[in-house]
Design a protein around this motif. Structure first.
Motif, PDB file in Angstrom:
ATOM      1  N   CYS A  60      -5.929 -20.767   0.019  1.00  0.00           N
ATOM      2  CA  CYS A  60      -4.938 -20.587  -1.015  1.00  0.00           C
ATOM      3  C   CYS A  60      -3.986 -22.031  -0.517  1.00  0.00           C
ATOM      4  CB  CYS A  60      -4.391 -19.549  -0.910  1.00  0.00           C
ATOM      5  SG  CYS A  60      -5.153 -18.258  -1.778  1.00  0.00           S
ATOM      6  N   ARG A  61      -3.565 -22.382   0.589  1.00  0.00           N
ATOM      7  CA  ARG A  61      -2.811 -23.314   1.068  1.00  0.00           C
ATOM      8  C   ARG A  61      -3.125 -24.629   0.636  1.00  0.00           C
ATOM      9  NH1 ARG A  61      -2.815 -26.526   5.307  1.00  0.00           N
ATOM     10  NH2 ARG A  61      -4.323 -25.095   6.356  1.00  0.00           N
ATOM     11  N   GLN A  62      -4.399 -24.667   1.066  1.00  0.00           N
ATOM     12  CA  GLN A  62      -5.109 -26.167   0.767  1.00  0.00           C
ATOM     13  C   GLN A  62      -5.233 -26.390  -0.898  1.00  0.00           C
ATOM     14  OE1 GLN A  62      -8.769 -25.853   2.922  1.00  0.00           O
ATOM     15  NE2 GLN A  62      -7.642 -25.705   4.960  1.00  0.00           N
ATOM     16  N   GLU A  63      -5.763 -25.325  -1.556  1.00  0.00           N
ATOM     17  CA  GLU A  63      -6.154 -25.455  -3.055  1.00  0.00           C
ATOM     18  C   GLU A  63      -4.873 -25.641  -3.844  1.00  0.00           C
ATOM     19  OE1 GLU A  63      -8.939 -26.184  -4.381  1.00  0.00           O
ATOM     20  OE2 GLU A  63     -10.091 -25.864  -2.509  1.00  0.00           O
ATOM     21  N   TRP A  64      -3.776 -24.954  -3.587  1.00  0.00           N
ATOM     22  CA  TRP A  64      -2.499 -24.894  -4.209  1.00  0.00           C
ATOM     23  C   TRP A  64      -1.668 -25.814  -3.997  1.00  0.00           C
ATOM     24  CZ3 TRP A  64      -1.007 -18.972  -3.422  1.00  0.00           C
ATOM     25  CH2 TRP A  64      -1.932 -18.264  -4.129  1.00  0.00           C
ATOM     26  N   LYS A  65      -1.686 -26.507  -2.856  1.00  0.00           N
ATOM     27  CA  LYS A  65      -1.078 -27.777  -2.372  1.00  0.00           C
ATOM     28  C   LYS A  65      -1.954 -28.932  -3.150  1.00  0.00           C
ATOM     29  CE  LYS A  65       2.460 -29.139   0.009  1.00  0.00           C
ATOM     30  NZ  LYS A  65       3.819 -28.972  -0.260  1.00  0.00           N
ATOM     31  N   ASN A  66      -2.860 -29.073  -3.068  1.00  0.00           N
ATOM     32  CA  ASN A  66      -3.447 -30.036  -3.667  1.00  0.00           C
ATOM     33  C   ASN A  66      -3.295 -29.836  -5.302  1.00  0.00           C
ATOM     34  OD1 ASN A  66      -4.814 -30.967  -1.526  1.00  0.00           O
ATOM     35  ND2 ASN A  66      -6.918 -29.822  -1.894  1.00  0.00           N
ATOM     36  N   ALA A  67      -3.106 -28.836  -5.741  1.00  0.00           N
ATOM     37  CA  ALA A  67      -2.681 -28.500  -7.416  1.00  0.00           C
ATOM     38  C   ALA A  67      -1.271 -28.848  -7.561  1.00  0.00           C
ATOM     39  CB  ALA A  67      -3.166 -27.176  -8.104  1.00  0.00           C
ATOM     40  N   GLY A  68      -0.471 -28.958  -6.727  1.00  0.00           N
ATOM     41  CA  GLY A  68       0.750 -29.307  -6.742  1.00  0.00           C
ATOM     42  C   GLY A  68       1.846 -28.024  -7.118  1.00  0.00           C
ATOM     43  N   GLU A  69       1.336 -27.117  -6.802  1.00  0.00           N
ATOM     44  CA  GLU A  69       2.125 -25.718  -7.173  1.00  0.00           C
ATOM     45  C   GLU A  69       3.386 -25.529  -6.340  1.00  0.00           C
ATOM     46  OE1 GLU A  69       1.060 -24.480  -9.665  1.00  0.00           O
ATOM     47  OE2 GLU A  69      -1.060 -24.607 -10.007  1.00  0.00           O
ATOM     48  N   SER A  70       4.233 -24.727  -6.702  1.00  0.00           N
ATOM     49  CA  SER A  70       5.426 -24.479  -5.998  1.00  0.00           C
ATOM     50  C   SER A  70       6.023 -23.012  -6.086  1.00  0.00           C
ATOM     51  CB  SER A  70       6.458 -25.339  -6.455  1.00  0.00           C
ATOM     52  OG  SER A  70       6.843 -25.092  -7.770  1.00  0.00           O
ATOM     53  N   PHE A  71       6.671 -22.528  -5.364  1.00  0.00           N
ATOM     54  CA  PHE A  71       7.057 -20.954  -5.371  1.00  0.00           C
ATOM     55  C   PHE A  71       8.459 -20.993  -5.118  1.00  0.00           C
ATOM     56  CE2 PHE A  71       2.775 -21.400  -3.927  1.00  0.00           C
ATOM     57  CZ  PHE A  71       2.115 -20.424  -4.731  1.00  0.00           C
ATOM     58  N   GLU A  72       9.229 -20.022  -5.962  1.00  0.00           N
ATOM     59  CA  GLU A  72      10.729 -19.742  -5.875  1.00  0.00           C
ATOM     60  C   GLU A  72      10.685 -18.532  -4.529  1.00  0.00           C
ATOM     61  OE1 GLU A  72      10.316 -21.582  -9.179  1.00  0.00           O
ATOM     62  OE2 GLU A  72       9.215 -19.955  -8.890  1.00  0.00           O
ATOM     63  N   GLY A  73       9.605 -18.020  -4.401  1.00  0.00           N
ATOM     64  CA  GLY A  73       9.688 -16.901  -3.190  1.00  0.00           C
ATOM     65  C   GLY A  73       8.190 -16.866  -2.553  1.00  0.00           C
ATOM     66  N   ILE A  74       8.413 -16.522  -1.260  1.00  0.00           N
ATOM     67  CA  ILE A  74       7.153 -16.199  -0.451  1.00  0.00           C
ATOM     68  C   ILE A  74       7.481 -14.926   0.272  1.00  0.00           C
ATOM     69  CG2 ILE A  74       5.466 -17.059   1.388  1.00  0.00           C
ATOM     70  CD1 ILE A  74       6.636 -19.829   0.835  1.00  0.00           C
ATOM     71  N   LEU A  75       6.460 -13.646   0.195  1.00  0.00           N
ATOM     72  CA  LEU A  75       6.588 -12.718   0.829  1.00  0.00           C
ATOM     73  C   LEU A  75       5.409 -12.549   1.758  1.00  0.00           C
ATOM     74  CD1 LEU A  75       7.484  -9.337  -0.807  1.00  0.00           C
ATOM     75  CD2 LEU A  75       5.538  -9.273   0.517  1.00  0.00           C
ATOM     76  N   THR A  76       5.770 -12.277   3.059  1.00  0.00           N
ATOM     77  CA  THR A  76       4.655 -11.886   4.053  1.00  0.00           C
ATOM     78  C   THR A  76       4.738 -10.288   4.461  1.00  0.00           C
ATOM     79  OG1 THR A  76       5.602 -12.550   5.913  1.00  0.00           O
ATOM     80  CG2 THR A  76       4.944 -14.179   4.703  1.00  0.00           C
ATOM     81  N   GLY A  77       3.395 -10.005   4.563  1.00  0.00           N
ATOM     82  CA  GLY A  77       3.377  -8.460   5.114  1.00  0.00           C
ATOM     83  C   GLY A  77       2.321  -8.430   6.188  1.00  0.00           C
ATOM     84  N   TYR A  78       1.205  -7.356   5.734  1.00  0.00           N
ATOM     85  CA  TYR A  78       0.398  -7.069   7.031  1.00  0.00           C
ATOM     86  C   TYR A  78      -0.440  -8.054   7.163  1.00  0.00           C
ATOM     87  CZ  TYR A  78      -3.364  -4.387   8.987  1.00  0.00           C
ATOM     88  OH  TYR A  78      -4.303  -3.889   9.983  1.00  0.00           O
ATOM     89  N   MET A  79      -0.642  -8.207   8.660  1.00  0.00           N
ATOM     90  CA  MET A  79      -1.530  -9.262   9.098  1.00  0.00           C
ATOM     91  C   MET A  79      -2.578  -8.689  10.060  1.00  0.00           C
ATOM     92  SD  MET A  79       1.046 -12.512   9.766  1.00  0.00           S
ATOM     93  CE  MET A  79       2.738 -12.738   8.896  1.00  0.00           C
ATOM     94  N   PRO A  80      -3.733  -8.645   9.727  1.00  0.00           N
ATOM     95  CA  PRO A  80      -4.685  -7.616  10.491  1.00  0.00           C
ATOM     96  C   PRO A  80      -5.072  -8.293  11.913  1.00  0.00           C
ATOM     97  CG  PRO A  80      -5.987  -8.941   8.738  1.00  0.00           C
ATOM     98  CD  PRO A  80      -4.475  -8.892   8.477  1.00  0.00           C
ATOM     99  N   GLN A  81      -4.734  -9.754  11.786  1.00  0.00           N
ATOM    100  CA  GLN A  81      -5.392 -10.313  13.338  1.00  0.00           C
ATOM    101  C   GLN A  81      -4.174 -11.273  13.614  1.00  0.00           C
ATOM    102  OE1 GLN A  81      -9.369 -11.582  13.342  1.00  0.00           O
ATOM    103  NE2 GLN A  81     -10.182 -10.299  11.910  1.00  0.00           N
ATOM    104  N   CYS A  82      -4.111 -11.826  15.029  1.00  0.00           N
ATOM    105  CA  CYS A  82      -3.211 -12.856  15.190  1.00  0.00           C
ATOM    106  C   CYS A  82      -3.338 -14.176  14.657  1.00  0.00           C
ATOM    107  CB  CYS A  82      -3.373 -12.868  16.811  1.00  0.00           C
ATOM    108  SG  CYS A  82      -2.642 -11.643  17.802  1.00  0.00           S
ATOM    109  N   ARG A  83      -4.647 -14.594  14.419  1.00  0.00           N
ATOM    110  CA  ARG A  83      -4.829 -15.735  13.860  1.00  0.00           C
ATOM    111  C   ARG A  83      -4.251 -16.108  12.391  1.00  0.00           C
ATOM    112  NH1 ARG A  83      -9.488 -15.571  10.623  1.00  0.00           N
ATOM    113  NH2 ARG A  83     -10.829 -13.599  10.956  1.00  0.00           N
ATOM    114  N   VAL A  84      -4.292 -14.959  11.666  1.00  0.00           N
ATOM    115  CA  VAL A  84      -3.572 -14.934  10.500  1.00  0.00           C
ATOM    116  C   VAL A  84      -2.191 -15.405  10.391  1.00  0.00           C
ATOM    117  CG1 VAL A  84      -3.415 -13.477   8.351  1.00  0.00           C
ATOM    118  CG2 VAL A  84      -5.298 -13.047   9.938  1.00  0.00           C
ATOM    119  N   ALA A  85      -1.529 -14.876  11.600  1.00  0.00           N
ATOM    120  CA  ALA A  85      -0.170 -15.260  11.648  1.00  0.00           C
ATOM    121  C   ALA A  85       0.260 -16.996  11.609  1.00  0.00           C
ATOM    122  CB  ALA A  85       0.349 -14.614  12.848  1.00  0.00           C
TER     123      ALA A  85
END
Length: 278
Positions: A60-85
């Motif tokens: 999502c980071r790569q595709e959305w950055k390439n598309a020039g998208e932007s966000f007024e908010g970012i919410l982060t929650g459950y991360m099943p594994q360390c590498r996800v962080a």
């Protein structure tokens, strides 16, 4: 207005992305989900299957950055594994601007106990993400983990006369900068009231609500989604917490389910409005 919601998706439990999407959409906010995992049911159930989708964070980071998208908010929650962080931190670095509100819900434990995704390595990675956040919403257990305190000992002390002052002191140590707001959720003030402590630029406030003595899965996710929504529509942090706490109270009071794992029946009160905007 648009929010990227990085969380898991559970079939049963009324939590995580289900809560994020329904609550924020009802507030007129576009939600772009980033699933870290897909589960048959949230992890409190005695049996569940989890499908790892954590690679979606980097995609999502790569595709959305390439598309020039932007966000007024970012919410982060459950991360099943360390590498996800690490991937979540990269996502936040890619999209956070001065006009983006980053809310981090440091999902690591509750009731003095750690969840299965917790480890010392995970804690260190969550601390790095927390340092970037504008708002963090730990429960008391998670606040203690972030501060290096013994959760069980602090939970016992919280019931004393100086319990809130002790929690404020811990929260101030966890804050990474003066503009960061910490909302410590679900503090048992007494048998009749539940409290949410807000430590912010201008001091500290305790917002209390009546309680029924029961706990339900997913209320932390609902709280984070409603809080970010209320902030994005223009409320200051204290007013946003008051509106959010009222929403959670109404949802809990309208809940019929006896099994806490199924969560609260918040769908019944969405039509009433979450932030008083209707």
């Amino acid at each position: 207005m648009r929010v990227a919601a990085i969380n898991d998706l559970s079939g049963f439990g009324k939590c995580s992305l289900m809560a994020d999407i329904s609550v924020m959409t009802s507030m007129g906010i576009e939600v772009c989900p980033v699933p870290t995992a897909v589960l048959t049911a949230q992890t409190g159930f005695p049996s569940y299957y989890m499908h790892d989708t954590s690679d979606m964070v980097s995609h999502c980071r790569q595709e959305w950055k390439n598309a020039g998208e932007s966000f007024e908010g970012i919410l982060t929650g459950y991360m099943p594994q360390c590498r996800v962080a690490d991937d979540v931190q990269d996502f936040a670095n890619a999209f956070k601007t001065d006009n983006t509100v980053l809310l981090v819900d440091p999902v690591m434990g509750d009731g003095g106990r750690c969840y299965s995704n917790y480890s010392a390595e995970m804690l260190e990675k969550i601390k790095k993400l927390v340092s970037m956040a504008d708002i963090i919403t730990p429960n008391l257990t998670e606040l203690c983990l972030l501060a290096g305190e013994d959760p069980e000992r602090v939970l016992e002390a919280a019931a004393g006369n100086d319990g809130i002052e002790r929690i404020i002191e811990i929260a101030k140590r966890v804050r990474s900068h003066d503009l960061q707001s910490i909302v410590v959720t679900g503090i048992a003030v007494n048998e009749e009231e539940i409290g949410n402590l807000v430590v912010h630029l201008n001091g500290a406030d305790v917002i209390t609500s009546p309680q029924n003595g029961r706990s339900y899965s997913g209320t932390g996710d609902l709280f984070a989604a409603a809080l970010l929504s209320n902030v994005l529509i223009g409320k200051d942090i204290v007013e946003a917490v008051k509106a959010t706490a009222d929403f959670i109270y109404r949802a809990v009071m309208g809940t019929d389910a006896k099994d806490r794992n199924y969560g609260v029946d918040y769908e019944k009160v969405l039509y009433e409005g979450i932030g008083g905007q209707r």
